[in-house]
Design a protein around this motif. Structure first.
Motif, PDB file in Angstrom:
ATOM      1  N   ALA A 123      50.538  27.702  37.475  1.00  0.00           N
ATOM      2  CA  ALA A 123      52.067  26.880  37.139  1.00  0.00           C
ATOM      3  C   ALA A 123      52.920  28.475  35.817  1.00  0.00           C
ATOM      4  N   ALA A 124      52.176  29.244  35.761  1.00  0.00           N
ATOM      5  CA  ALA A 124      52.808  31.090  35.496  1.00  0.00           C
ATOM      6  C   ALA A 124      53.162  31.977  36.471  1.00  0.00           C
ATOM      7  N   LEU A 125      52.727  31.537  37.784  1.00  0.00           N
ATOM      8  CA  LEU A 125      53.183  32.894  38.358  1.00  0.00           C
ATOM      9  C   LEU A 125      54.738  32.148  39.295  1.00  0.00           C
ATOM     10  N   PRO A 126      55.120  31.087  38.893  1.00  0.00           N
ATOM     11  CA  PRO A 126      56.591  31.547  39.650  1.00  0.00           C
ATOM     12  C   PRO A 126      57.725  32.280  38.447  1.00  0.00           C
ATOM     13  N   TYR A 127      57.558  32.254  37.575  1.00  0.00           N
ATOM     14  CA  TYR A 127      57.665  33.287  36.861  1.00  0.00           C
ATOM     15  C   TYR A 127      57.473  34.439  36.701  1.00  0.00           C
ATOM     16  N   PHE A 128      55.834  35.001  36.678  1.00  0.00           N
ATOM     17  CA  PHE A 128      55.853  36.387  36.841  1.00  0.00           C
ATOM     18  C   PHE A 128      56.380  36.479  38.326  1.00  0.00           C
ATOM     19  N   ARG A 129      55.764  35.640  39.229  1.00  0.00           N
ATOM     20  CA  ARG A 129      57.077  36.326  40.133  1.00  0.00           C
ATOM     21  C   ARG A 129      58.769  36.642  40.696  1.00  0.00           C
ATOM     22  N   GLU A 130      59.285  35.814  39.421  1.00  0.00           N
ATOM     23  CA  GLU A 130      60.851  35.492  39.355  1.00  0.00           C
ATOM     24  C   GLU A 130      60.586  36.688  38.967  1.00  0.00           C
ATOM     25  N   GLN A 131      60.379  37.151  37.584  1.00  0.00           N
ATOM     26  CA  GLN A 131      60.052  38.550  36.923  1.00  0.00           C
ATOM     27  C   GLN A 131      60.278  39.697  37.973  1.00  0.00           C
ATOM     28  N   LYS A 132      58.851  39.993  38.108  1.00  0.00           N
ATOM     29  CA  LYS A 132      58.600  40.857  39.284  1.00  0.00           C
ATOM     30  C   LYS A 132      57.733  41.360  38.643  1.00  0.00           C
ATOM     31  N   THR A 133      56.928  41.715  37.771  1.00  0.00           N
ATOM     32  CA  THR A 133      56.414  41.658  36.240  1.00  0.00           C
ATOM     33  C   THR A 133      55.171  40.802  35.694  1.00  0.00           C
ATOM     34  N   GLY A 134      54.111  40.919  35.649  1.00  0.00           N
ATOM     35  CA  GLY A 134      53.079  39.693  34.862  1.00  0.00           C
ATOM     36  C   GLY A 134      51.813  40.000  34.930  1.00  0.00           C
ATOM     37  N   HIS A 135      51.138  40.262  33.838  1.00  0.00           N
ATOM     38  CA  HIS A 135      49.186  40.373  33.805  1.00  0.00           C
ATOM     39  C   HIS A 135      48.914  39.530  33.599  1.00  0.00           C
ATOM     40  N   ILE A 136      48.104  39.083  34.142  1.00  0.00           N
ATOM     41  CA  ILE A 136      46.934  38.221  34.288  1.00  0.00           C
ATOM     42  C   ILE A 136      45.749  38.270  33.428  1.00  0.00           C
ATOM     43  N   LEU A 137      45.214  37.913  32.114  1.00  0.00           N
ATOM     44  CA  LEU A 137      44.159  38.628  31.686  1.00  0.00           C
ATOM     45  C   LEU A 137      43.138  37.574  31.644  1.00  0.00           C
ATOM     46  N   HIS A 138      42.551  36.987  32.165  1.00  0.00           N
ATOM     47  CA  HIS A 138      41.291  36.091  32.297  1.00  0.00           C
ATOM     48  C   HIS A 138      39.703  37.233  31.468  1.00  0.00           C
ATOM     49  N   ILE A 139      39.198  35.687  30.823  1.00  0.00           N
ATOM     50  CA  ILE A 139      37.865  36.507  29.325  1.00  0.00           C
ATOM     51  C   ILE A 139      36.836  35.805  30.594  1.00  0.00           C
ATOM     52  N   SER A 140      36.247  36.099  31.257  1.00  0.00           N
ATOM     53  CA  SER A 140      35.455  36.079  32.092  1.00  0.00           C
ATOM     54  C   SER A 140      34.208  35.997  30.868  1.00  0.00           C
ATOM     55  N   SER A 141      33.055  36.832  31.305  1.00  0.00           N
ATOM     56  CA  SER A 141      31.394  36.936  30.441  1.00  0.00           C
ATOM     57  C   SER A 141      30.623  38.245  31.725  1.00  0.00           C
ATOM     58  N   GLU A 142      30.056  38.506  30.927  1.00  0.00           N
ATOM     59  CA  GLU A 142      29.200  39.345  31.305  1.00  0.00           C
ATOM     60  C   GLU A 142      28.282  38.181  32.285  1.00  0.00           C
ATOM     61  N   GLY A 143      28.463  36.722  32.437  1.00  0.00           N
ATOM     62  CA  GLY A 143      28.174  35.468  32.820  1.00  0.00           C
ATOM     63  C   GLY A 143      28.756  35.340  34.008  1.00  0.00           C
ATOM     64  N   GLY A 144      29.287  36.156  33.935  1.00  0.00           N
ATOM     65  CA  GLY A 144      30.036  36.140  35.408  1.00  0.00           C
ATOM     66  C   GLY A 144      30.156  36.819  36.996  1.00  0.00           C
ATOM     67  N   GLN A 145      28.134  37.720  36.520  1.00  0.00           N
ATOM     68  CA  GLN A 145      28.373  39.243  37.561  1.00  0.00           C
ATOM     69  C   GLN A 145      26.332  38.153  36.416  1.00  0.00           C
ATOM     70  N   ILE A 146      25.864  37.719  36.404  1.00  0.00           N
ATOM     71  CA  ILE A 146      24.663  37.668  35.962  1.00  0.00           C
ATOM     72  C   ILE A 146      24.467  36.041  35.261  1.00  0.00           C
ATOM     73  N   THR A 147      23.110  35.702  35.627  1.00  0.00           N
ATOM     74  CA  THR A 147      23.049  34.700  35.128  1.00  0.00           C
ATOM     75  C   THR A 147      21.228  33.982  33.896  1.00  0.00           C
ATOM     76  N   TYR A 148      21.669  33.564  33.603  1.00  0.00           N
ATOM     77  CA  TYR A 148      20.768  32.910  32.095  1.00  0.00           C
ATOM     78  C   TYR A 148      19.941  31.568  32.647  1.00  0.00           C
ATOM     79  N   PRO A 149      18.382  31.257  32.472  1.00  0.00           N
ATOM     80  CA  PRO A 149      18.869  29.528  32.618  1.00  0.00           C
ATOM     81  C   PRO A 149      18.766  29.090  31.607  1.00  0.00           C
TER      82      PRO A 149
END
Length: 287
Positions: A123-149
């Motif tokens: 939803a934000a991309l059309p606005y960022f694209r029109e602005q020709k600028t924008g930074h998307i920060l997503h809180i992932s985790s070490e859990g996006g690279q490793i796993t635990y049972p």
């Protein structure tokens, strides 16, 4: 990291009422930035509304109501006129053996941690694209690279987000839009208290790594060593970098775990070189 000249920016933040999102919101407002907070419980930020009446705007949004995400993002941009940074900070952990989790809990986890950030970003991309600028920060985790049972669905949401945002970064790299995945370790927040937990009910799982994980967790073997204020500070800092990294690892525990698992995965892949080549149409056995 090369830091550009700091400018006052407008941030759109989910999960702004707790954890990393709250710490980032506090610091941004203190430094004079504007924040539009998308939160499920606006009353949690009431004190900040009174303190920052002109730089904080709160919009109520339950991320599980995905049909309301795009209209909320549109309202945010209409209100602000321009938004510089989108911070996806909302999320929680669903903990338990996959077999013992109910389907509603699984669906809610995937919707909150994976689908909602995708829809918000879309939803934000059309606005960022029109602005020709924008930074998307997503809180992932070490859990996006490793796993635990006991965290299979949580990991599914985080690994899915890692794939989405890495591919997205390639799609928008020539449009002036930046993407950064934040990969913290265990931070001293209410994350554990907010987790949805299903302890092993079946003896089989009590005797496996699932049971072991719960016992180690109860013993405090997974300490929270990350400082949420310092994590928020680094997230804000990376938003000022001219060429920010795709991934930002935060926490010595996250760094150690990601490096170990990445090296193990690379070694396992290298050991399959001959097997991989053997399925080529024109396979030549070099031995």
């Amino acid at each position: 990291m090369t830091v550009s000249t700091p400018l006052l920016k407008t941030w759109l933040i989910t999960g702004a009422s707790s954890g990393i999102g709250l710490n980032a919101t506090k610091q941004l407002l203190q430094d004079g930035h504007k924040v539009i907070a998308l939160v499920r419980s606006p009353q949690k930020l009431q004190a900040f509304t009174d303190q920052y009446p002109t730089t904080l705007n709160i919009l109520k949004l339950d991320l599980t109501q995905t049909e309301k995400i795009a209209p909320s993002v549109e309202r945010a941009f209409q209100h602000a006129g321009r938004i510089d940074v989108l911070l996806n900070a909302a999320g929680y952990a669903l903990v338990g053996a996959a077999e013992e989790l109910n389907e509603n809990a699984i669906s809610t986890q995937i919707t909150t941690n994976l689908l909602a950030p995708i829809y918000l970003t879309k939803a934000a991309l059309p606005y960022f694209r029109e602005q020709k600028t924008g930074h998307i920060l997503h809180i992932s985790s070490e859990g996006g690279q490793i796993t635990y049972p006991s965290a299979s669905i949580y990991h599914a949401s985080k690994w899915g987000a890692e794939g989405f945002f890495e591919a997205l970064a390639k799609e928008v790299q020539n449009l002036g839009i930046k993407v950064t995945l934040i990969e913290p370790g265990r931070i001293k927040t209410e994350f554990d208290n907010n987790a949805v937990i299903t302890e092993p009910q079946l003896d089989d799982y009590r005797k496996t790594t699932v049971g072991t994980y719960f016992r180690l967790l109860a013993m405090g073997r997974f300490p929270m060593i990350g400082d949420p204020a310092k994590v928020a500070q680094m997230i804000i800092k990376v938003s000022t970098v001219t060429n920010p990294p795709l991934r930002l690892i935060l926490g010595s525990d996250s760094y150690k775990n990601i490096i170990r698992e990445t090296e193990n995965r690379l070694q396992a892949a290298k050991e399959q070189q001959k097997t991989a080549k053997s399925t080529d149409i024109k396979f030549i056995d070099e031995n």
